[in-house]
Design a protein around this motif. Sequence first.
Motif, PDB file in Angstrom:
ATOM      1  N   GLY A  11      33.969  41.779  31.100  1.00 17.36           N
ATOM      2  CA  GLY A  11      33.339  43.170  31.321  1.00 17.36           C
ATOM      3  C   GLY A  11      33.641  43.812  32.665  1.00 17.36           C
ATOM      4  O   GLY A  11      33.875  45.059  32.530  1.00 17.36           O
ATOM      5  N   LEU A  12      33.973  43.103  33.784  1.00 14.84           N
ATOM      6  CA  LEU A  12      34.338  43.747  34.811  1.00 14.84           C
ATOM      7  C   LEU A  12      35.851  44.558  34.768  1.00 14.84           C
ATOM      8  O   LEU A  12      36.096  45.602  35.374  1.00 14.84           O
ATOM      9  N   VAL A  13      36.702  43.840  34.020  1.00 12.15           N
ATOM     10  CA  VAL A  13      37.879  44.432  33.583  1.00 12.15           C
ATOM     11  C   VAL A  13      37.717  45.796  32.759  1.00 12.15           C
ATOM     12  O   VAL A  13      38.212  46.860  33.214  1.00 12.15           O
ATOM     13  N   ARG A  14      36.906  45.822  31.727  1.00  8.34           N
ATOM     14  CA  ARG A  14      36.999  46.743  30.858  1.00  8.34           C
ATOM     15  C   ARG A  14      36.162  47.884  31.619  1.00  8.34           C
ATOM     16  O   ARG A  14      36.343  49.100  31.321  1.00  8.34           O
ATOM     17  N   GLN A  18      35.485  46.279  40.484  1.00  7.35           N
ATOM     18  CA  GLN A  18      36.301  45.440  41.293  1.00  7.35           C
ATOM     19  C   GLN A  18      36.335  43.876  41.159  1.00  7.35           C
ATOM     20  O   GLN A  18      35.171  43.422  40.740  1.00  7.35           O
ATOM     21  N   MET A  19      37.309  43.292  41.227  1.00 10.49           N
ATOM     22  CA  MET A  19      37.598  41.743  41.037  1.00 10.49           C
ATOM     23  C   MET A  19      37.994  41.111  42.404  1.00 10.49           C
ATOM     24  O   MET A  19      39.134  41.633  42.551  1.00 10.49           O
ATOM     25  N   GLN A  23      37.531  35.651  40.993  1.00 11.13           N
ATOM     26  CA  GLN A  23      37.227  36.173  39.760  1.00 11.13           C
ATOM     27  C   GLN A  23      38.488  36.269  38.852  1.00 11.13           C
ATOM     28  O   GLN A  23      38.500  35.437  37.798  1.00 11.13           O
ATOM     29  N   GLN A  24      39.688  36.663  39.295  1.00  3.34           N
ATOM     30  CA  GLN A  24      40.868  36.845  38.556  1.00  3.34           C
ATOM     31  C   GLN A  24      41.474  35.439  38.044  1.00  3.34           C
ATOM     32  O   GLN A  24      41.841  35.094  36.804  1.00  3.34           O
ATOM     33  N   SER A 337      47.193  48.473  38.285  1.00  5.06           N
ATOM     34  CA  SER A 337      47.161  47.687  39.342  1.00  5.06           C
ATOM     35  C   SER A 337      46.688  46.319  39.094  1.00  5.06           C
ATOM     36  O   SER A 337      47.333  45.133  39.681  1.00  5.06           O
ATOM     37  N   LEU A 338      45.523  46.173  38.298  1.00  5.23           N
ATOM     38  CA  LEU A 338      44.914  45.072  38.070  1.00  5.23           C
ATOM     39  C   LEU A 338      45.845  44.185  37.010  1.00  5.23           C
ATOM     40  O   LEU A 338      46.269  43.073  36.983  1.00  5.23           O
TER      41      LEU A 338
END
Length: 477
Positions: A11-14, A18-19, A23-24, A337-338
């Motif tokens: 959900g953070l990705v979508r 910020q991660m 978390q990544q 960038s992510l």
Amino acid sequence: MKSSQKEDLLGLVRNGSQMTLAQQLKLTAELSLPSMMAQISFIIMQYIDAAMVGQLGSECSAAVGLVNTSTWLFYGLGESASTGFSVLVAHRLGANDAFSARQILRQGLSTCLLVSTILMGLGLSISSSLPYWLGGGSDIAPMSTEYFWIFALSMPFFHINYMAASMLRSSGNMKIPSILNVIMCFLDVVFNFFLIYPDRQISIFSHELEIFGFGLGVKGAAMGTALSQVVGSVFMLGYLIFKSKDLKIYGEKGSFIPQKKFLKNALKIGIPIGVERIIMSSAYICLTAIIAPLGNIAIAADTFAVTVESLCYMPGYGIADAATTLVGQSIGAGRRSLARRFGFITVFCGIGVMTITAAIMYAFAPQMMHLMTPITEISTLGTEILRIEAFAEPMFAAAIVAYGVFVGAGDSLTPSLMNLLSMWGLRITFAAFLAPQMGLKGVWIVMAVELSIRGILFLIRLKSTKWLKNTIKAKLK
């Protein structure tokens, strides 16, 4: 990590949140580990087939080995038909557009079924001639024909299973494909146990048991794999259609007839992969033709060594699956960038994991080959070539996972060309030269050098940002 935590991280990705690096890494591990298990279980299924057939002698082993590279070609063509659609599904889910993702899913399933049916017909039509085209003698060609004919017949089930699993992975669900692949592996063992061998007695705790068997040999190995694929495809597709959180299409209206707006971008991703699979698999077939004159011992040793090595590099393909999902959803969310950060994280995780598996393969190569075959000449030669190949595995990991990164971004053309030039320009050319002088060891030395160079080239491209400039996103409105 619990499933709800994984969903929160996706959900953070979508949602553009910020991660942190932690978390990544957690999300990468959560997606990679089940996918690695799925890939390893598939190779274990092939390992089991090879080991069980290996107990029947060198001719049976060579019969399977002769057509193995041809099965890779047919597998790869079906997979390429699936990949374009699954990448677009990841993009749409990353953009929080689950409705469009399910539209793409329907088109993907119908296209996959059409392609796999065509491939099945082609496989059945060439099965009797293929072993002779590859240089097989009359002692093994009939068995090779039976094996390939049964493989071709099961192709629609394999490709539907692959499509359903890739769609689930694109949504971030790595657990179900992993579990079902492990079940398929277990079923393959059971089916093989009864289909390959004749009636026999086995001793368990000093008690003799009479075991029924069909005694079908090589044909039984092919049937065991095919039956496990049938069962796996039914359950994989059933879960996708009825249970998937994001992609369940049961009860929802929609068209399965392929439409231009869905096919266009899927083909842009899938066609380069399909062409690459054709040419790469043709290269493997060419290698089989180079090895075949070296005799049945060399063919069998090469086949068993490839299967053992697969246990080493399949974790890399599992991480590559995770990379495709993470990068694909990041691209869909507009977060390049992510996507780049996930690219570096997954590639270096792959290098680390495969460095460890390479060390294990080097140390236990004799034992692993002995499990494959009781024939000393095959086992000794297989051990020698596996230890040569172990030194190339870290850079092979770089190539495998980086390719998954690029495909997740929709950039499939350039990396496909890189694979082709490396394989045909280096491996085939020098293998043809060294095989008559050095035998099978010469072929595997060339392989190790070529894979190392390929990995370096993929790392160079990963460091650049060109792959982020060639992204393809599904435009459905």
